[in-house]
Design a protein around this motif. Structure first.
Motif, PDB file in Angstrom:
ATOM      1  N   HIS A 134      -4.163  14.493  -1.711  1.00  0.00           N
ATOM      2  CA  HIS A 134      -5.602  14.742  -1.869  1.00  0.00           C
ATOM      3  C   HIS A 134      -6.362  14.369  -0.598  1.00  0.00           C
ATOM      4  N   LEU A 135      -5.719  13.576   0.254  1.00  0.00           N
ATOM      5  CA  LEU A 135      -6.394  13.085   1.460  1.00  0.00           C
ATOM      6  C   LEU A 135      -6.109  13.949   2.679  1.00  0.00           C
ATOM      7  N   LYS A 136      -5.367  15.056   2.443  1.00  0.00           N
ATOM      8  CA  LYS A 136      -5.012  15.978   3.538  1.00  0.00           C
ATOM      9  C   LYS A 136      -4.274  15.219   4.644  1.00  0.00           C
ATOM     10  N   ASN A 137      -4.780  15.298   5.872  1.00  0.00           N
ATOM     11  CA  ASN A 137      -4.091  14.645   6.994  1.00  0.00           C
ATOM     12  C   ASN A 137      -4.552  13.199   7.224  1.00  0.00           C
ATOM     13  N   TYR A 138      -5.298  12.647   6.267  1.00  0.00           N
ATOM     14  CA  TYR A 138      -5.866  11.313   6.466  1.00  0.00           C
ATOM     15  C   TYR A 138      -5.123  10.209   5.706  1.00  0.00           C
ATOM     16  N   SER A 139      -4.065  10.562   4.969  1.00  0.00           N
ATOM     17  CA  SER A 139      -3.389   9.565   4.117  1.00  0.00           C
ATOM     18  C   SER A 139      -2.964   8.330   4.902  1.00  0.00           C
ATOM     19  N   THR A 140      -2.296   8.536   6.040  1.00  0.00           N
ATOM     20  CA  THR A 140      -1.754   7.405   6.809  1.00  0.00           C
ATOM     21  C   THR A 140      -2.865   6.579   7.453  1.00  0.00           C
ATOM     22  N   ALA A 141      -3.828   7.239   8.094  1.00  0.00           N
ATOM     23  CA  ALA A 141      -4.914   6.507   8.757  1.00  0.00           C
ATOM     24  C   ALA A 141      -5.707   5.688   7.743  1.00  0.00           C
ATOM     25  N   LEU A 142      -5.982   6.269   6.571  1.00  0.00           N
ATOM     26  CA  LEU A 142      -6.718   5.531   5.535  1.00  0.00           C
ATOM     27  C   LEU A 142      -5.846   4.430   4.927  1.00  0.00           C
ATOM     28  N   GLY A 143      -4.546   4.675   4.853  1.00  0.00           N
ATOM     29  CA  GLY A 143      -3.641   3.652   4.316  1.00  0.00           C
ATOM     30  C   GLY A 143      -3.583   2.415   5.195  1.00  0.00           C
ATOM     31  N   VAL A 144      -3.431   2.603   6.522  1.00  0.00           N
ATOM     32  CA  VAL A 144      -3.369   1.417   7.402  1.00  0.00           C
ATOM     33  C   VAL A 144      -4.728   0.732   7.473  1.00  0.00           C
ATOM     34  N   SER A 145      -5.809   1.512   7.392  1.00  0.00           N
ATOM     35  CA  SER A 145      -7.144   0.915   7.346  1.00  0.00           C
ATOM     36  C   SER A 145      -7.288   0.037   6.097  1.00  0.00           C
ATOM     37  N   ALA A 146      -6.760   0.526   4.953  1.00  0.00           N
ATOM     38  CA  ALA A 146      -6.810  -0.260   3.707  1.00  0.00           C
ATOM     39  C   ALA A 146      -5.969  -1.532   3.806  1.00  0.00           C
ATOM     40  N   PHE A 147      -4.812  -1.469   4.501  1.00  0.00           N
ATOM     41  CA  PHE A 147      -4.023  -2.687   4.733  1.00  0.00           C
ATOM     42  C   PHE A 147      -4.844  -3.729   5.504  1.00  0.00           C
ATOM     43  N   VAL A 148      -5.572  -3.258   6.510  1.00  0.00           N
ATOM     44  CA  VAL A 148      -6.398  -4.145   7.339  1.00  0.00           C
ATOM     45  C   VAL A 148      -7.477  -4.820   6.488  1.00  0.00           C
ATOM     46  N   VAL A 149      -8.150  -4.024   5.656  1.00  0.00           N
ATOM     47  CA  VAL A 149      -9.220  -4.570   4.803  1.00  0.00           C
ATOM     48  C   VAL A 149      -8.643  -5.587   3.822  1.00  0.00           C
ATOM     49  N   GLU A 150      -7.509  -5.250   3.221  1.00  0.00           N
ATOM     50  CA  GLU A 150      -6.857  -6.166   2.266  1.00  0.00           C
ATOM     51  C   GLU A 150      -6.539  -7.495   2.948  1.00  0.00           C
ATOM     52  N   ASN A 151      -6.024  -7.429   4.158  1.00  0.00           N
ATOM     53  CA  ASN A 151      -5.695  -8.633   4.916  1.00  0.00           C
ATOM     54  C   ASN A 151      -6.955  -9.455   5.223  1.00  0.00           C
ATOM     55  N   PHE A 152      -8.029  -8.779   5.612  1.00  0.00           N
ATOM     56  CA  PHE A 152      -9.304  -9.451   5.921  1.00  0.00           C
ATOM     57  C   PHE A 152      -9.862 -10.146   4.683  1.00  0.00           C
ATOM     58  N   ILE A 153      -9.859  -9.443   3.551  1.00  0.00           N
ATOM     59  CA  ILE A 153     -10.405 -10.011   2.313  1.00  0.00           C
ATOM     60  C   ILE A 153      -9.602 -11.250   1.897  1.00  0.00           C
ATOM     61  N   LYS A 154      -8.278 -11.173   2.009  1.00  0.00           N
ATOM     62  CA  LYS A 154      -7.429 -12.332   1.672  1.00  0.00           C
ATOM     63  C   LYS A 154      -7.768 -13.521   2.555  1.00  0.00           C
ATOM     64  N   GLU A 155      -7.896 -13.270   3.852  1.00  0.00           N
ATOM     65  CA  GLU A 155      -8.185 -14.360   4.804  1.00  0.00           C
ATOM     66  C   GLU A 155      -9.559 -14.955   4.561  1.00  0.00           C
TER      67      GLU A 155
END
Length: 382
Positions: free
Chosen positions: A356-377
């Motif tokens: 559903h994200l077309k060519n953005y799946s990976t870029a949005l996925g790594v961005s979400a990993f970054v946010v998850e890490n920030f929120i945890k910290e």
């Protein structure tokens, strides 16, 4: 405060923040009810989160009999994340808010992938995005990069055969340049996470994401968790053998799935055709040769997907990355192959979908990993 009390407070704070992120708009009373935490505890933790600008208040909500409650929201623009997807023939970068909404992006087509040139391009793309970043308390909270290769748990690229990279410390190089946390992840794992968070996989627990580009990678989500294997090397299913005496693959082996079912394999079959986009245009215009090529790739993709379904019994298989742009011509042969070869009791259960994200799946996925890490910290800063 004792060490144990500190741990409990950090965990409670993380829980409160998670509830606000997931269920906003929400009141303090609702948080207390859902979490089981005492109202005074919730109030104290909410005040800390307000001071840290991770949440904000809005006007009173609907009353259930008493005083109208003040409503809490997650402050998605208190910081920004950058996500990059490094492909063999492109580099895509996005800047997102903390809810994964794209606020800016940069895309470049590349012909060659020597590491110094790609690093220079990545650096300039990140800097360009940062230069246009809206003002916020936390600024860039981190950078995530998806790479088509084998990444260890320390974030080093051990091998990316289609990029011709070996033992590359991209994480260290980017951290030295930008002085923010950097996460390097296999691009198919990131694509799976992106689709789970924002795309086709939001309603499923067991997801197989197939990144079909120049090579083929597979991201595996089991029971809502990304499966990475004991060393982080899982999902290299583009290199499962489908023909023992078959074509040479970039990994050095013969007969790998990606040697038959990838964008690279498609372009090898063409006559002087130089891009997926031009082939899609030809098929769009009714060119039967182009349609036949996509059909062949669809059948080969189906054979690998059949093996994956029989192995993992997933709820859903998502086809993403660049070949998903040819959905119109590859989906029927994929489905036909799966129907003809997959064990019958699997077929009744599995949902076959395109990204559903077309060519953005990976870029949005790594961005979400970054946010998850920030929120945890941040939640730990009790």
């Amino acid at each position: 405060m004792t060490w144990n009390q500190q741990i409990v407070k950090k965990n409670n704070k993380a829980l409160v923040l998670q509830l606000i992120m997931e269920k906003e708009p929400i009141s303090r009373a609702d948080i207390s009810q859902v979490s089981g935490l005492h109202k005074a505890t919730v109030s104290s933790l909410v005040n800390e989160l307000l001071q840290e600008e991770l949440i904000y208040e809005s006007g009173p909500g609907a009353s259930s009999g008493g005083r109208r409650p003040v409503i809490l929201h997650f402050n998605k623009v208190t910081g920004y994340a950058i996500g990059l997807d490094i492909g063999v023939n492109y580099v895509r970068s996005v800047m997102t808010d903390l809810k994964g909404n794209i606020v800016n992006e940069r895309n470049e087509i590349v012909k060659e992938t020597p590491y110094p040139a790609i690093l220079h391009l990545v650096q300039s793309m990140i800097q360009s995005l940062m230069d246009e970043m809206p003002a916020s308390r936390y600024g860039i909270v981190g950078i995530g990069v998806g790479v088509p290769g084998i990444i260890n748990k320390e974030g080093s690229v051990l091998l990316a055969p289609n990029l011709h990279w070996k033992n590359i410390d991209l994480k260290k190089d980017l951290e030295e340049m930008f002085h923010v946390p950097v996460i390097i992840e296999n691009e198919a794992n990131a694509g799976a996470f992106g689709e789970q968070q924002f795309g086709a996989g939001q309603d499923f627990k067991n997801i197989i994401y197939i990144s079909a580009g120049i090579g083929i990678g597979v991201g595996i989500i089991l029971n809502m968790e990304l499966y990475q294997g004991s060393n982080g090397f899982s999902g290299e299913m583009g290199h499962m053998i489908i023909d023992m005496n078959g074509k040479k693959c970039s990994c050095g082996s013969n007969g790998c799935w990606e040697a038959y079912a990838s964008e690279h394999a498609l372009l090898e079959m063409t006559e002087n055709e130089d891009s997926l986009e031009s082939l899609i245009q030809r098929a769009d215009d009714g060119d039967e040769k182009a349609k036949a090529l996509f059909e062949k790739i669809g059948y080969y993709l189906g054979f690998g997907i059949n093996n994956i379904i029989n192995t993992f019994n997933p709820d859903q298989v998502i086809i993403g990355n660049r070949l998903a742009m040819a959905k119109e011509w590859i989906q029927d042969p994929i489905r036909q192959t799966v129907e003809n070869h997959t064990l019958a009791f699997h077929q009744q259960e599995v949902q076959l979908e395109f990204s559903h994200l077309k060519n953005y799946s990976t870029a949005l996925g790594v961005s979400a990993f970054v946010v998850e890490n920030f929120i945890k910290e941040e939640a730990k800063m009790a």
